[in-house]
Design an enzyme around this catalytic site. Structure first.
Site, PDB file in Angstrom:
ATOM      1  N   ARG A 176     -13.062  -3.301  -7.197  1.00 39.55           N
ATOM      2  CA  ARG A 176     -12.805  -4.071  -5.977  1.00 39.55           C
ATOM      3  C   ARG A 176     -14.113  -4.275  -5.220  1.00 39.55           C
ATOM      4  O   ARG A 176     -14.873  -3.331  -5.003  1.00 39.55           O
ATOM      5  CB  ARG A 176     -11.812  -3.268  -5.135  1.00 39.55           C
ATOM      6  CG  ARG A 176     -11.246  -3.973  -3.965  1.00 39.55           C
ATOM      7  CD  ARG A 176     -10.153  -3.151  -3.312  1.00 39.55           C
ATOM      8  NE  ARG A 176     -10.667  -1.971  -2.637  1.00 39.55           N
ATOM      9  CZ  ARG A 176     -10.066  -1.357  -1.624  1.00 39.55           C
ATOM     10  NH1 ARG A 176      -8.896  -1.794  -1.187  1.00 39.55           N
ATOM     11  NH2 ARG A 176     -10.593  -0.298  -1.053  1.00 39.55           N
ATOM     12  N   ASP A 219       1.314  -5.074   8.408  1.00 39.42           N
ATOM     13  CA  ASP A 219       0.154  -4.186   8.338  1.00 39.42           C
ATOM     14  C   ASP A 219      -1.077  -5.077   8.164  1.00 39.42           C
ATOM     15  O   ASP A 219      -1.207  -5.797   7.165  1.00 39.42           O
ATOM     16  CB  ASP A 219       0.329  -3.228   7.146  1.00 39.42           C
ATOM     17  CG  ASP A 219      -0.814  -2.220   7.012  1.00 39.42           C
ATOM     18  OD1 ASP A 219      -1.895  -2.464   7.564  1.00 39.42           O
ATOM     19  OD2 ASP A 219      -0.604  -1.200   6.328  1.00 39.42           O
ATOM     20  N   PHE A 225       0.854  -1.187   0.000  1.00 42.00           N
ATOM     21  CA  PHE A 225       0.000   0.000   0.000  1.00 42.00           C
ATOM     22  C   PHE A 225       0.899   1.249   0.000  1.00 42.00           C
ATOM     23  O   PHE A 225       1.888   1.301   0.737  1.00 42.00           O
ATOM     24  CB  PHE A 225      -0.904  -0.008   1.240  1.00 42.00           C
ATOM     25  CG  PHE A 225      -1.945   1.062   1.198  1.00 42.00           C
ATOM     26  CD1 PHE A 225      -3.109   0.885   0.483  1.00 42.00           C
ATOM     27  CD2 PHE A 225      -1.747   2.268   1.841  1.00 42.00           C
ATOM     28  CE1 PHE A 225      -4.071   1.896   0.416  1.00 42.00           C
ATOM     29  CE2 PHE A 225      -2.699   3.277   1.787  1.00 42.00           C
ATOM     30  CZ  PHE A 225      -3.865   3.091   1.076  1.00 42.00           C
ATOM     31  N   TYR A 255     -11.057   1.589  10.738  1.00 42.89           N
ATOM     32  CA  TYR A 255     -12.297   1.952  10.031  1.00 42.89           C
ATOM     33  C   TYR A 255     -12.743   0.950   8.983  1.00 42.89           C
ATOM     34  O   TYR A 255     -13.772   1.134   8.350  1.00 42.89           O
ATOM     35  CB  TYR A 255     -12.166   3.348   9.391  1.00 42.89           C
ATOM     36  CG  TYR A 255     -10.896   3.615   8.616  1.00 42.89           C
ATOM     37  CD1 TYR A 255     -10.712   3.114   7.340  1.00 42.89           C
ATOM     38  CD2 TYR A 255      -9.878   4.386   9.168  1.00 42.89           C
ATOM     39  CE1 TYR A 255      -9.554   3.357   6.630  1.00 42.89           C
ATOM     40  CE2 TYR A 255      -8.703   4.641   8.470  1.00 42.89           C
ATOM     41  CZ  TYR A 255      -8.553   4.131   7.200  1.00 42.89           C
ATOM     42  OH  TYR A 255      -7.407   4.374   6.511  1.00 42.89           O
ATOM     43  N   LYS A 256     -12.004  -0.127   8.783  1.00 43.78           N
ATOM     44  CA  LYS A 256     -12.385  -1.098   7.748  1.00 43.78           C
ATOM     45  C   LYS A 256     -13.252  -2.183   8.389  1.00 43.78           C
ATOM     46  O   LYS A 256     -14.387  -1.914   8.760  1.00 43.78           O
ATOM     47  CB  LYS A 256     -11.132  -1.657   7.085  1.00 43.78           C
ATOM     48  CG  LYS A 256     -10.289  -0.578   6.383  1.00 43.78           C
ATOM     49  CD  LYS A 256      -9.009  -1.174   5.855  1.00 43.78           C
ATOM     50  CE  LYS A 256      -8.032  -0.121   5.364  1.00 43.78           C
ATOM     51  NZ  LYS A 256      -8.477   0.575   4.151  1.00 43.78           N
TER      52      LYS A 256
HETATM   53  C1  LIG Z   1      -2.914  -1.519   3.897  1.00 44.91           C
HETATM   54  C2  LIG Z   1      -3.165  -0.104   4.331  1.00 44.91           C
HETATM   55  N1  LIG Z   1      -2.279   0.503   5.130  1.00 44.91           N
HETATM   56  C3  LIG Z   1      -2.469   1.764   5.532  1.00 44.91           C
HETATM   57  C4  LIG Z   1      -3.568   2.499   5.134  1.00 44.91           C
HETATM   58  C5  LIG Z   1      -3.715   3.931   5.536  1.00 44.91           C
HETATM   59  O1  LIG Z   1      -4.152   4.070   6.833  1.00 44.91           O
HETATM   60  P1  LIG Z   1      -4.265   5.503   7.520  1.00 44.91           P
HETATM   61  O2  LIG Z   1      -4.991   6.396   6.574  1.00 44.91           O
HETATM   62  O3  LIG Z   1      -5.024   5.232   8.794  1.00 44.91           O
HETATM   63  O4  LIG Z   1      -2.905   5.996   7.809  1.00 44.91           O
HETATM   64  C6  LIG Z   1      -4.533   1.890   4.323  1.00 44.91           C
HETATM   65  C7  LIG Z   1      -5.735   2.637   3.914  1.00 44.91           C
HETATM   66  O5  LIG Z   1      -6.582   2.200   3.194  1.00 44.91           O
HETATM   67  C8  LIG Z   1      -4.310   0.570   3.896  1.00 44.91           C
HETATM   68  O6  LIG Z   1      -5.186  -0.033   3.083  1.00 44.91           O
END
Ligand SMILES: Cc1ncc(COP(=O)(O)O)c(C=O)c1O
Length: 412
Positions: A371, A197, A126, A222-223
């Site tokens: 998706r 992560d 990501f 939030y997911k």
């Molecule tokens: C795998 C992954 N890591 C990190 C993040 C970003 O998280 P944050 O906006 O809380 O920093 C996301 C957001 O969708 C994500 O999918």
């Protein structure tokens, strides 16, 4: 093989052991929500929970920190998350965003492995994970290298320079799931730490951080945890590192005694040392309501349903949406995948907008990926069926050619 009918799919819902969980959520009527992997749905308990904290704030003012133990909530909600990720109470704390937590733990990992100079990751990780590593490398005057390779090349890239292997367990775009235990063991064999992560896996499957020997982990609220837009994130540090981990963001909430107001930093004994500033109490209340629901569900059933929904979606797309166009970019085997299925299509963005227009909410990830996420607590098998029928019609009629579906919004 016999075609799958809606009747057959209805009977899958009738037999679903998690079927009753859907009523825990306030889902709008007429909507098929296949984006809970991006922003989870609203739990019924959340509005009252947040309202209560607002009332407490109005009545008790600053006394609320002690009277309601607001100060202890990052740890209390962290302990709830700990159960979901296979950690002990006291190994997880809720704080900041996933991005900021990545910075904190990457910096700490480099400190714990002094002499090593590489953060190893995957080219398709990501973006924020890679951006944070790149920023840290710049801060350290490029003495640290961010090395990215394709997933298959990761074990071979684990040489004696690698300080930390930083990976996302389930890929946000394709849904491909890594073997966490095997890659953690490979990192350790090379003398490196493993940082995961969990943003796309926690709440969608059982996780076993301690069993896998994971050192560090982060993830979002939030997911699948249904904590609400911009919910705080969490981080995990294995107990064996608690005494040695040195926070780079050494804020007052991570101090051993914040209310001594000592000017010299002294880290708290436990996971609290990874806190930085004042906890977001209203957001913590919402996240607590989201995570609390999992106290009542067996995560093995959650994973089994996720696999069933993902498999059903793949089979129905094959059955209903034949012809050129959609290309499966997720693993064909749902067991190797997180709780989502993705397809590539050159008109992916417009197709997703046309689906949303019909009440089927998925999302689009550049450059061309549609998706679809399956939050097992509230997505039904019939939702999957009806979504694929809508997709079939949109493809067959080229409804997505309408100009209004091609206007790019800021958030996709
Ligand atoms: C795998 C992954 N890591 C990190 C993040 C970003 O998280 P944050 O906006 O809380 O920093 C996301 C957001 O969708 C994500 O999918």
């Amino acid at each position: 093989m016999q075609p799958i009918t809606r009747l057959a799919v209805e009977s899958m819902d009738a037999r679903d052991p998690l079927g009753g969980c859907r009523q825990w959520f306030a889902l709008p009527p007429g909507v098929i929500y296949l984006d809970g992997n991006s922003l989870g749905a609203l739990p019924n308990t959340t509005p009252a929970r947040v309202a209560r904290v607002v009332e407490d704030w109005g009545r008790d003012l600053i006394g609320g920190w002690n009277r309601h133990d607001w100060i202890g909530w990052p740890r209390r909600v962290g302990d709830r998350v700990a159960r979901l990720v296979g950690a002990q109470p006291g190994e997880v704390i809720v704080a900041d965003s996933t991005s900021v937590n990545l910075f904190k733990l990457l910096a700490a990992a480099l400190d714990l492995t002094r002499g090593r100079r590489v953060i190893l990751s995957e080219a398709d990780n990501f973006p924020t994970d890679l951006h944070i590593a790149q920023g840290l490398s710049r801060l350290l005057a490029d003495t640290v290298e961010v090395r990215t390779v394709e997933a298959a090349a990761l074990p071979a890239a684990l040489d004696g320079d690698v300080a930390v292997l930083m990976l996302t367990h389930v890929n946000y775009r394709t849904g491909v799931m890594h073997d966490m235990a095997a890659l953690t063991a490979a990192a350790h064999a090379a003398g490196a730490l493993a940082l995961w992560d969990l943003s796309h896996s926690a709440g969608a499957m059982p996780l076993a951080l301690n069993e896998a020997g994971v050192d560090l982990a982060v993830g979002g609220g939030y997911k699948f945890l249904n904590g609400g837009p911009g919910a705080p994130a969490y981080l995990f540090v294995a107990k064996r590192w608690h005494g040695r981990i040195q926070p780079a963001l050494s804020g007052w909430m991570g101090h051993a005694r914040p209310f001594d107001f000592a000017t010299a930093y002294e880290p708290a004994a436990g996971i609290e040392r990874l806190l930085v500033g004042t906890p977001p109490v209203l957001s913590l209340a919402a996240l607590d309501a989201g995570v609390e629901m999992f106290d009542r569900v067996d995560l093995r059933l959650v994973r089994a349903k996720s696999i069933a929904l993902g498999g059903l979606f793949r089979r129905l797309v094959e059955q209903e949406c034949r012809g050129p166009g959609l290309r499966l970019v997720s693993p064909a085997d749902p067991e190797r995948c997180g709780s989502q299925v993705s397809y590539a299509h050159p008109d992916g963005y417009a197709i997703v907008q046309a689906l949303i227009d019909r009440g089927v909410i998925g999302d689009f990830r550049a450059p061309d990926v549609l998706r679809f996420g399956f939050a097992p607590l509230y997505v039904r098998h019939v939702d999957v069926f009806d979504a694929v029928i809508a997709l079939r019609e949109i493809l067959a009629t080229r409804a997505y050619d309408a100009p209004r579906f091609r206007l790019r919004a800021l958030v996709t």
